[in-house]
Structures are given as structure tokens and as C-alpha cells.
Design a protein around this motif. Structure first.
Motif, short mmCIF file in Angstrom:
data_model
loop_
_atom_site.label_atom_id
_atom_site.label_comp_id
_atom_site.label_asym_id
_atom_site.label_seq_id
_atom_site.Cartn_x
_atom_site.Cartn_y
_atom_site.Cartn_z
N SER A 1 0.88 -1.05 0.00
CA SER A 1 -0.06 0.10 -0.16
C SER A 1 1.01 1.16 0.15
O SER A 1 0.80 1.93 0.85
N THR A 2 1.59 1.58 -0.84
CA THR A 2 2.65 2.63 -1.16
C THR A 2 2.10 3.12 -2.47
O THR A 2 1.75 2.55 -3.54
N LEU A 3 2.61 4.40 -2.57
CA LEU A 3 2.26 5.30 -3.80
C LEU A 3 3.48 4.86 -4.86
O LEU A 3 2.87 4.73 -5.97
N GLN A 4 4.42 4.32 -4.44
CA GLN A 4 5.25 3.55 -5.64
C GLN A 4 4.79 2.56 -6.13
O GLN A 4 4.80 2.38 -7.49
N LYS A 5 4.04 1.77 -5.37
CA LYS A 5 3.38 0.44 -6.16
C LYS A 5 2.16 0.80 -6.92
O LYS A 5 1.99 0.55 -8.00
N ALA A 6 1.61 2.14 -6.49
CA ALA A 6 0.35 2.46 -7.35
C ALA A 6 0.91 3.00 -8.59
O ALA A 6 0.38 3.02 -9.65
N VAL A 7 1.90 4.11 -8.63
CA VAL A 7 2.74 4.42 -9.80
C VAL A 7 3.14 3.25 -10.72
O VAL A 7 2.81 3.40 -11.87
N ASP A 8 3.67 2.34 -10.01
CA ASP A 8 4.11 1.12 -11.07
C ASP A 8 3.06 0.38 -11.67
O ASP A 8 3.21 -0.17 -12.65
N ASP B 1 -4.62 8.31 -15.65
CA ASP B 1 -4.70 7.54 -14.36
C ASP B 1 -4.69 8.38 -13.09
O ASP B 1 -3.89 9.36 -13.15
N LYS B 2 -5.39 8.11 -12.22
CA LYS B 2 -5.67 8.92 -11.03
C LYS B 2 -5.17 7.90 -9.80
O LYS B 2 -5.92 6.91 -9.63
N ILE B 3 -4.40 8.40 -8.93
CA ILE B 3 -4.16 7.91 -7.78
C ILE B 3 -4.82 8.53 -6.57
O ILE B 3 -4.10 9.69 -6.40
N VAL B 4 -5.45 7.63 -5.80
CA VAL B 4 -6.07 8.77 -4.60
C VAL B 4 -5.42 8.06 -3.27
O VAL B 4 -5.53 6.78 -2.95
N CYS B 5 -4.69 8.86 -2.74
CA CYS B 5 -4.38 8.76 -1.30
C CYS B 5 -5.31 8.93 -0.34
O CYS B 5 -5.73 10.11 -0.06
N ALA C 1 0.06 7.56 5.18
CA ALA C 1 1.47 8.07 5.59
C ALA C 1 2.57 7.12 5.20
O ALA C 1 2.54 6.02 5.27
N GLU C 2 3.75 7.58 4.73
CA GLU C 2 4.90 6.95 4.33
C GLU C 2 6.03 7.87 4.54
O GLU C 2 6.09 9.07 4.82
N THR C 3 7.24 7.12 4.61
CA THR C 3 8.51 7.72 4.78
C THR C 3 9.46 7.62 3.50
O THR C 3 8.93 6.59 2.78
N VAL C 4 10.02 8.48 2.96
CA VAL C 4 10.83 8.53 1.92
C VAL C 4 12.27 8.75 2.28
O VAL C 4 12.63 9.66 2.72
#
Length: 241
Positions: free
Chosen positions: A1-8, A16-20, A25-28
Motif C-alpha cells: 500500500s505505497t504510492l510507488q506501487k500505485a505508480v508502478d 490514471d488517477k491515484i487517490v491517497c 502516511a509514508e517515509t521517503v
């Protein structure tokens, strides 16, 4: 459940739209942990205040979110610096028409801070169409050359509107530092509030520093404050703006 996985999982240039969702919460922690490399993706945060999706940059000053595709947008997210002098929140390579809006950039303390919010590469026109709209940055760090935009290349169609920018850097250029030999054209910088709470001399420009004379665009209806009392100028003289 990460933004990176959604982008991939996204497909480039398909809208495409990614809704958070609220509370996400994530750390980079590195320069490669979050790489947005699919063109035309819209990242949309849902929630208000502390419930906004939150991305915290930590562990290294080189931690960054890399944008390497065109027509990417990010809306309604909170980005926090939790390491000393994080070089850049967003690092742009081939990222035409990148837009960040209705978002907040927040330093955790005076020693856990962003130096730049957006840092472009040096290739001309790779960051054409950059937009920062309706954003807030409460910068607490006093690192040299702290600024909203570190413009390392020649680019056009820059828009910065309705933003509130405060930072404690002791140098000038609260809005943008344009690298030597580079220019920004067709700019629109309007309706912003910019406060430099640490700068005491403004001979180089409270808003923008540049050595170019062929910059172009409008700088209008901004409210600007610094601590300097004798030699205030908004932009380096003869810039073209």
C-alpha cells in the motif's frame, strides 16, 4: 500500500488517477524510494489538516521524490522534512508540466528542514510548465540558499500563484534561485505572500536572484517581507522580468 506501487501499476498518458486516502502516511528515505515515472498521472490526497496523506523525508539529506515524466500532478498532500538540510523535496528531470497544488511543505524543526522544494535539472526545457499553486511552506531552517525553486535549467511557462512562503534562511531569493547562464521566460508569479525571516541584506533580490537579462514574465500582486531595512530589491537588477 505505497504510492510507488500505485505508480508502478499505472499506465502512462492514460489519465490514471491515484487517490491517497485520509491518514495515509509514508517515509521517503532515499533518492530512489519514490520515483514518479509515469506520464499523465494525477496523485490526489483526500482529507483535511492532519488527515491529509503525509510523506516524510528522513534518513538522508539526499532523500527526495523524483519526477521523471511529463504532465504529473500532486494535490492536497503534506510533505515533511525530518532530516537536516534535505536538498530537495522534488527533484525534476524530464518533467514538463509538473504541478503541485493545495499542499503543504513543513520543516519539523530548524535543523530538520528542506533547503529547496523543487530542484530542476540543468537541461533546457525539461521543466517547462512547472506550476506551484495554493501551497504553504513554513521553513524553519537557516541553510544557505534556501528557496522554493532551484532553477538549474532554462525553462519557460513557470507559474507560482497564491502561495504562502516563510523561511528563516539568511540569504535572499525566497522564491527562486536561477543558475548562472540560465533564464526563465513566460513566468507568472502572482498573489503570493513571501516572508524571509532570516535575511538581513537584499542586494541580490528578496524574491529571485539571476544573472540573466532575458528572463520574461509578470511578477504582480505579491506581498513580500524581509528584515533588510536599507537596500530592498525584489529581483536582481536588469533581469528582464
Amino acid at each position: 500500500s505505497t504510492l510507488q506501487k500505485a505508480v508502478d501499476l499505472s499506465t502512462a498518458s492514460r489519465g490514471d488517477k491515484i487517490v491517497c486516502l485520509p491518514g495515509h502516511a509514508e517515509t521517503v528515505s532515499t533518492a530512489t524510494a519514490l520515483a514518479i515515472n509515469k506520464a499523465g498521472v494525477d496523485i490526489i490526497g483526500v482529507g483535511h489538516g492532519a488527515l491529509r496523506p503525509t510523506f516524510t523525508l528522513d534518513t538522508a539529506a539526499t532523500a527526495t521524490i523524483t519526477i521523471s515524466a511529463a504532465n504529473v500532478s500532486i494535490t492536497n498532500c503534506l510533505f515533511a522534512a525530518n532530516f537536516a538540510d534535505v536538498t530537495a523535496l522534488f527533484t525534476l528531470t524530464t518533467a514538463k508540466n509538473f504541478k503541485v497544488s493545495h499542499s503543504e511543505f513543513r520543516d519539523t524543526t530548524s535543523s530538520l528542514n528542506f533547503v529547496n522544494i523543487v530542484d530542476t535539472n540543468a537541461t533546457s526545457n525539461d521543466a517547462d510548465g512547472l506550476e506551484i499553486m495554493d501551497c504553504d511552506w513554513n521553513g524553519l531552517g537557516a541553510a544557505s540558499n534556501t528557496t522554493l525553486i532551484k532553477m538549474d535549467g532554462t525553462n519557460r511557462r513557470l507559474t507560482v500563484q497564491r502561495c504562502s512562503i516563510t523561511h528563516a534562511a539568511t540569504t535572499d531569493a525566497g522564491l527562486m534561485i536561477i543558475a548562472a547562464g540560465k533564464v526563465v521566460t513566460q513566468g507568472m508569479i502572482a498573489d503570493n505572500v513571501i516572508r524571509l525571516t532570516g535575511a538581513t541584506g537584499a542586494t541580490a533580490g528578496i524574491l529571485i536572484t539571476t544573472d540573466g537579462t532575458t528572463n520574461s514574465g509578470a511578477i504582480v500582486r505579491n506581498l513580500v517581507q524581509s528584515l533588510d531595512a536599507t537596500s530592498e530589491i525584489l529581483v536582481t537588477a536588469s533581469s528582464g522580468f
